[in-house]
Scaffold this active site. Structure first.
Site, PDB file in Angstrom:
ATOM      1  N   ASN A 167       1.969  -4.831  -1.026  1.00 29.53           N
ATOM      2  CA  ASN A 167       1.321  -5.147  -2.294  1.00 29.53           C
ATOM      3  C   ASN A 167       0.050  -4.321  -2.417  1.00 29.53           C
ATOM      4  OD1 ASN A 167       2.878  -7.551  -3.541  1.00 29.53           O
ATOM      5  ND2 ASN A 167       2.647  -8.100  -1.370  1.00 29.53           N
ATOM      6  N   GLU A 168       0.145  -3.229  -3.136  1.00 31.80           N
ATOM      7  CA  GLU A 168      -0.959  -2.289  -3.259  1.00 31.80           C
ATOM      8  C   GLU A 168      -2.001  -2.807  -4.255  1.00 31.80           C
ATOM      9  OE1 GLU A 168      -1.245  -0.124  -1.177  1.00 31.80           O
ATOM     10  OE2 GLU A 168       0.546   1.037  -0.756  1.00 31.80           O
ATOM     11  N   PRO A 169      -3.200  -2.178  -4.278  1.00 28.06           N
ATOM     12  CA  PRO A 169      -4.220  -2.577  -5.244  1.00 28.06           C
ATOM     13  C   PRO A 169      -3.657  -2.673  -6.662  1.00 28.06           C
ATOM     14  CG  PRO A 169      -5.148  -1.010  -3.705  1.00 28.06           C
ATOM     15  CD  PRO A 169      -3.676  -1.103  -3.383  1.00 28.06           C
TER      16      PRO A 169
END
Length: 643
Positions: A167-169
């Site tokens: 879950n990236e920024p």
């Protein structure tokens, strides 16, 4: 160590309280063992209740020791996983299960092949799903978690971007299992496993933040200084989608398991005197005074009673009585660390001169990158300096460079009419293997050796610039490294014995070893453990009683000023010479295959860090230098050693 609730939720300098409980352990292995014990307890309790235990599991180097502990418990203590179901967090996309880098392969090799989880209760995101089926597949994966009753315990790591899972920024709490485009930093951090960032997939499948937060219990593990900043941001920072790990602050049962390096930026460790009462020892006093000096931008000797009182150091002032006494004590310590004679002066009483010195270099360039100036000093001062290159470093050579060398051998032999049929067959085999190699695959043995020879030649050239004799270069090629894969074998008796044999043949008065445990690939950590194990074998040898071991850094991090026990200043000319030595490592020049988190070239990193250390000393009120290389003395056998 487990912080009590008061300190876990103590208020740092800002207005935001610490929001996530954490435990800090001396070493990563201690944290891993604790996590494994908690998983085992849950598995047993669910079995006693006749219930299935649902585990969510991460992959990657951070969790390897957790899984090895669980395997050991299964094999030696009878821990059964028959009542367990496993959901793996994420997978690259596209990715086939048999690929070296697949999370399927990882979880089976490190855990599932060695325990008794029923195969029909293992769920790993499928990296082969076609684009038109992805949405349905992710929904079914999410539904399967719900059908099983939800995840009881979820094991996480954390990325430098603050990602949990993949879950990236920008990921929100409403996100569920889905495909995602990977952040550039995440791809760089994964580059070592894929033999170059260009081979890292750009997408992945991951459980969403919402899926993660639905787990009843979450344990996040983080180790090493490289994670210190993001851990502090996740634990103590404001909740924000730009750092997905901060959403864990909203969970009712989450805990971070950290080693001391990963906890370093947390308020209770960075400035413990601001959080609670402390027992002042020499190191803590230095930390506090240096931090105060940097905060108020005054040299140490100019700090006043008011500076201490106004910055949370009243207790330190009360213990010493006056700022003058504290300042003088710290200043004298720092001043005494500075020396241009790292192995002692010839006219120093009760000192052996010249000394026999062994510098252990994990990779073929760590010697010149991390302590090239000190190495030059030692050689120029006529000490008998040996450099022991612990690994071949063959993984870090680009295929194009290896191909160029293989083709050069062909041209050379044909030019001088010395080509033989075995040589022709060998070079043809290497050229063919390199030209037809698929991305991320392992080199054939012959190419591995060729790449090792490239690094060996560069190491010799760099050491010569520093004045080290060719016959004092030792290429150990420790077996743990020679797998052809980024994932190495555990070190064993042969690695230790090779090191012991070298030490006993030289009988050094000084040993220099890489204490740079922030190495993102883990080789430095393994190499230092091998040295310590070899020292344990040699600890009763006569020569060892007077041997001093110095730890250097520089490739990834520098020692903090309060830690430095020997500071070797470098002149502008010595900085230039160090740079020339680093430049001899041409296969690592311009662009390294495994650059880590710092995009700069290694010579740029080294110069910047050495200059920064010198600048810190200058601002603390000490002499001004172009650069400083810092060292910390290893005190593992302090009672047996003499200085």
């Amino acid at each position: 160590m487990r912080l009590d609730p008061k300190r876990q939720r103590g208020f740092p300098t800002g207005n935001s309280p610490t929001s996530i409980p954490y435990r800090v352990f001396p070493e990563a292995r201690d944290a891993s063992e604790a996590a494994a014990q908690e998983i085992a307890t849950l598995v047993r309790s669910r079995a006693a209740e006749g219930r299935t235990c649902i585990l969510g599991l991460a992959t990657g180097s951070t969790v390897v020791k957790v899984y090895s502990a669980l395997v050991r418990m299964h094999q030696e203590q009878g821990l059964s996983f028959e009542n367990v179901a496993v959901f793996v967090l994420d997978e690259f996309l596209p990715m086939t299960p048999e690929c070296l880098q697949s999370h399927v392969r990882f979880i089976y090799e490190h855990l599932l092949d060695h325990i008794d989880v029923p195969r029909d209760r293992i769920f790993v995101p499928d990296g082969t799903v076609s684009q038109d089926q992805l949405s349905d597949y992710c929904l079914k994966f999410e539904n399967r978690i719900d059908e099983m009753g939800g995840i009881d315990m979820l094991l996480l790591g954390i990325g430098r971007t603050g990602h949990i899972g993949f879950n990236e920024p920008g990921s929100g709490t409403d996100s569920r299992t889905r495909p995602i485009t990977l952040d550039a930093i995440t791809r760089i951090d994964s580059a070592s496993n894929f033999f170059g960032v260009e081979n890292v997939p750009r997408r992945a499948i991951t459980m969403g933040v919402g899926t993660i937060l639905d787990a009843r219990r979450i344990i996040l593990l983080a180790f090493g200084e490289g994670k210190a900043s993001i851990v502090a941001r996740a634990v103590e920072g404001e909740v924000a989608p730009s750092v997905p790990a901060t959403f864990l602050q909203q969970h009712d049962d989450v805990e971070f398991f950290l080693d001391s390096a990963a906890a370093a930026n947390l308020e209770a460790f960075r400035a413990p005197w601001l959080v609670d009462e402390v027992k002042w020892d020499d190191i803590l006093v230095r930390r506090a005074v240096i931090a105060l000096s940097q905060s108020v931008e005054k040299p140490v000797l100019m700090l006043t009673d008011a500076d201490y009182n106004n910055n949370g150091l009243q207790s330190l002032l009360a213990e010493y009585g006056s700022a003058y006494e504290i300042n003088l004590s710290v200043f004298r310590y720092l001043q005494n660390t500075i020396t241009g004679w790292p192995a002692g002066k010839p006219d120093q009483p009760n000192t052996v001169f010249p000394k026999r010195v062994v510098l252990f270099s994990p990779h073929p360039d760590d010697d010149v990158i991390s302590m090239g100036g000190t190495l030059t000093r030692l050689a120029d001062q006529n000490h008998e300096v040996h450099v022991a290159y612990q690994t071949s470093g063959n993984l870090a050579v680009f295929d194009d460079d290896a191909l160029r060398f293989a083709e050069f051998v062909v041209d050379f032999c044909e030019q001088y009419d010395v080509m033989t049929e075995p040589c022709r067959q060998l070079t043809s085999k290497m050229v063919d293997a390199l030209q037809n190699k698929t991305a991320g695959s392992i080199d054939i043995g012959e190419v591995q050796k060729l790449k090792g020879l490239i690094r060996r030649g560069e190491a010799a050239a760099g050491a010569r610039v520093c004045g080290v004799h060719d016959d004092r270069l030792h290429h150990l090629d420790l077996p743990f490294y020679e797998t052809g894969k980024v994932r190495k074998n555990p070190f064993g008796a042969e690695d230790i014995q090779i090191t012991v044999d070298l030490l006993r043949s030289i009988k050094p008065h000084q040993i220099y070893a890489a204490g740079d445990l922030s190495d993102p690939h883990g080789t430095h950590r393994v190499c230092i453990d091998i040295i310590f194990a070899a020292c344990e074998v040699c600890r009763n040898d006569d020569w060892f009683q007077s041997c001093v071991i110095w730890l250097y850094r520089g490739a990834w991090q520098e020692w903090a000023p309060h830690e430095i026990e020997m500071a070797v200043p470098l002149s502008p000319q010595e900085v230039d010479r160090k740079r020339d030595a680093i430049f001899k490592h041409e296969s690592q020049k311009d662009r390294a295959l495994f650059p880590g988190s710092d995009a700069r070239e290694f010579w740029q990193r080294a110069e910047a860090r050495n200059a920064q250390t010198a600048n810190i000393y200058d601002r603390l009120g000490l002499a001004q230098y172009q650069a400083i290389e810092g060292f910390v003395r290893w005190k593992g056998f302090e009672s047996d050693n003499q200085s």
